[in-house]
Design an enzyme around this catalytic site. Structure first.
Site, short mmCIF file in Angstrom:
data_model
loop_
_atom_site.label_atom_id
_atom_site.label_comp_id
_atom_site.label_asym_id
_atom_site.label_seq_id
_atom_site.Cartn_x
_atom_site.Cartn_y
_atom_site.Cartn_z
N ASP A 13 0.81 -1.23 0.00
CA ASP A 13 0.00 0.00 0.00
C ASP A 13 0.84 1.27 0.00
O ASP A 13 0.42 2.31 0.52
CB ASP A 13 -0.96 0.03 1.21
CG ASP A 13 -1.91 -1.15 1.20
OD1 ASP A 13 -2.26 -1.61 0.10
OD2 ASP A 13 -2.28 -1.62 2.29
N LYS A 16 1.96 2.15 -4.99
CA LYS A 16 2.56 1.61 -6.22
C LYS A 16 1.67 1.85 -7.44
O LYS A 16 2.15 2.17 -8.52
CB LYS A 16 2.79 0.10 -6.07
CG LYS A 16 3.76 -0.26 -4.96
CD LYS A 16 3.84 -1.76 -4.76
CE LYS A 16 2.56 -2.40 -4.27
NZ LYS A 16 2.13 -1.99 -2.93
N GLY A 40 -4.48 -4.23 -3.77
CA GLY A 40 -5.49 -3.22 -4.08
C GLY A 40 -4.74 -1.96 -4.47
O GLY A 40 -4.05 -1.37 -3.64
N HIS A 41 -4.80 -1.59 -5.73
CA HIS A 41 -4.04 -0.45 -6.23
C HIS A 41 -5.01 0.64 -6.66
O HIS A 41 -5.87 0.41 -7.51
CB HIS A 41 -3.13 -0.88 -7.39
CG HIS A 41 -2.11 -1.90 -6.98
ND1 HIS A 41 -1.27 -2.53 -7.86
CD2 HIS A 41 -1.78 -2.40 -5.76
CE1 HIS A 41 -0.47 -3.36 -7.21
NE2 HIS A 41 -0.78 -3.31 -5.93
N GLN A 225 2.00 -5.96 -3.18
CA GLN A 225 2.50 -6.15 -1.80
C GLN A 225 3.78 -5.32 -1.60
O GLN A 225 3.93 -4.30 -2.23
CB GLN A 225 2.75 -7.64 -1.52
CG GLN A 225 1.49 -8.48 -1.40
CD GLN A 225 0.84 -8.82 -2.72
OE1 GLN A 225 1.46 -9.36 -3.60
NE2 GLN A 225 -0.44 -8.52 -2.86
#
Ligand code: GDP
Ligand code: IMO
Ligand code: MG
Length: 429
Positions: A13, A16, A40-41, A225
């Site tokens: 988080d 990225k 989750g991006h 990650q």
């Protein structure tokens, strides 16, 4: 040399997605190399927010071809949902530009049920996984009993394989965890349907990468990650089951290190972690709450994938320097500098005290790192709103000093600083 690898330098988080979106404007191919929909991006463009879990963040740059690499584990239902959601948002996600590696592995409801059962049985020792079936899917892969995406090419054979797999899972669910069995036939039928729908996307992705390299095109590898969640390099077992660090890109996409010229480490200006495991600079009181936010702002520290509040604390320079060394960062990108606005003083951990001894490197064992008391360097903060600043020179002197201190401490220069979630809220240093 045309390959850039973008890696999370902390516990995930780090921002990225938004950094990959930025770098992707100069890339011909953007490829995810590890993990699955535990990621989750978030990318904000104007008023629109995109939340991606499997599809590379490069999809929002119209010219980039996007690859889901062989190192990934893919829940086909989630992938189809994400394709649909992006289409609804007007994004081109056609098979002409989105490619799913036939070497990637498939996540099933069996894997998810095992992930949940295992976490619940660990009780207070739970890892705090995202319960997306990541660990069990990689376990099956390593045991050489996994469902490779290539088997989806024949939906009928795939259905048989899924059914056999769910029956195996059911034995474990019933005998080991005393849980109800899953509907093997129903899941097999559903998965055969997913296979039919995903057919046009499934390809051998290595020639895409190799042809791009031959043509001297630019390839951007998107990490999911973070380094401290790496199966080998993080604090086991409080890690994910893949290799989010730089080596994962080489294996998860299929090229050698000699074609890599940039390794971009993405770090927040402070630290966050979701799930269990050591975090030496965690702040449980007022400072942690202030860094986290209340959840009102879209960037407040609540997980994109699970909505869980993230643990927050000061920047850990020891962790960051470790990440720089294990990945060979050629540059750092610092995100969320704006969140530090208003703190009178800011702290950065520069060493640890463990059992009375000062240590300037990251211990490998959980037991040791859990005893680590950070030794902090304190810097003065700033109070000016920096979210609309576009040029490095315009940042308050103390903000510049904070960024420069990090670069000097880690020994890697900072190339970009982001001061807000929106695509353009980024400063080239
Ligand atoms: P990722 O998993 O590394 O892609 O990061 P996430 O998307 O899970 O979490 C980063 C969060 O911070 C998202 O909500 C982003 O929109 C937000 N974000 C990224 N960069 C910045 C920034 O510079 N400032 C602020 N305020 N928010 C940011
Ligand atoms: P992005 O790509 C933050 C964490 C989980 C848990 C551990 C293992 O958005 O940075 P898993 O479900 O992978 O078996 O969980 O890893 N984790 C993440 N934390 N960001 C992520 O992805 C994460 N993916 C997994 O919270 O502690
Ligand atoms: Mg995330």
């Amino acid at each position: 040399m045309p390959v850039t690898i973008c890696v999370g330098a902390q516990w995930g988080d780090e921002g990225k997605g938004r950094v990959v979106d930025w770098l992707a404007s100069e890339s011909d191919v953007v490829a995810r190399y590890a993990g699955g929909d535990n990621a989750g991006h978030t990318i904000s463009i104007g008023d629109t927010t995109f939340k991606l879990h499997l599809i590379p963040s490069g999809i929002l740059q119209p010219k980039a071809a996007c690859v889901l690499g062989s190192g990934m584990v893919v829940n086909p239902q989630r992938l189809l949902d994400e394709i649909q959601q992006l289409q609804n948002q007007g994004v081109d996600v056609s098979p002409e530009r989105l490619f799913l590696s036939d070497r990637a592995h498939v996540i099933t409801p069996g894997h998810i049920a095992l992930d949940t059962a295992s976490e619940e049985s660990r009780a207070e020792d739970a890892i705090g996984t995202t319960q997306r079936g990541i660990g069990p899917a990689y376990t099956d892969k390593v045991l050489r009993q996994g469902l490779q995406v290539s088997t989806m090419r024949s939906p009928e054979d795939f259905a048989d394989a899924v059914k056999a797999h769910i029956e195996d899972v059911n034995m474990v669910l019933q005998n080991r965890y005393q849980r109800r069995p899953l509907d093997a036939d129903g899941i097999a039928t559903m998965y055969a349907d997913y296979a039919r729908q995903l057919q046009p996307y499934i390809v051998n992705t290595t020639p895409i990468i190799h042809n791009a390299l031959q043509a001297n095109q630019r390839i951007l590898c998107e990490g999911a990650q973070g380094t401290l969640l790496d199966l080998d390099l993080g604090h086991y077992p409080f890690v994910t089951s893949s290799s989010p660090s730089v080596g994962g890109a080489l294996i998860g996409l299929g090229f050698g290190p000699t074609v890599v010229d940039r390794v971009v480490g993405v770090t927040k200006a402070f630290s966050t972690r979701v799930g269990s495991g050591p975090m030496p600079t965690e702040q449980k009181g007022e400072i942690g709450d202030r860094l986290r936010g209340t959840g009102e702002k879209p960037w407040d520290e609540f997980g994109t994938t699970t909505g869980r509040p993230r643990r927050c604390g000061w920047l850990d320079g020891v962790v960051l320097r470790y990440a720089a060394r294990v990945n060979g960062f050629t540059e750092l990108v610092l995100t969320k500098l704006d969140v530090l606005t208003g703190f009178e003083q800011l702290k950065i951990a520069v060493a640890y005290k463990i059992d009375g001894q000062t240590i300037d490197y990251l211990p490998s064992s959980v037991a040791e790192v859990e005893r680590a008391e950070p030794i902090y360097e304190t810097l003065d903060g700033w109070s000016e709103d920096i979210m609309n600043i576009k040029r490095w020179e315009d940042l308050p002197a103390n903000a510049q000093r904070y960024v420069n201190y990090i670069a000097d401490f880690v020994g890697v220069s900072v190339s970009l600083v982001s001061v807000g979630p929106e695509r353009t809220q980024i400063i080239l240093k």
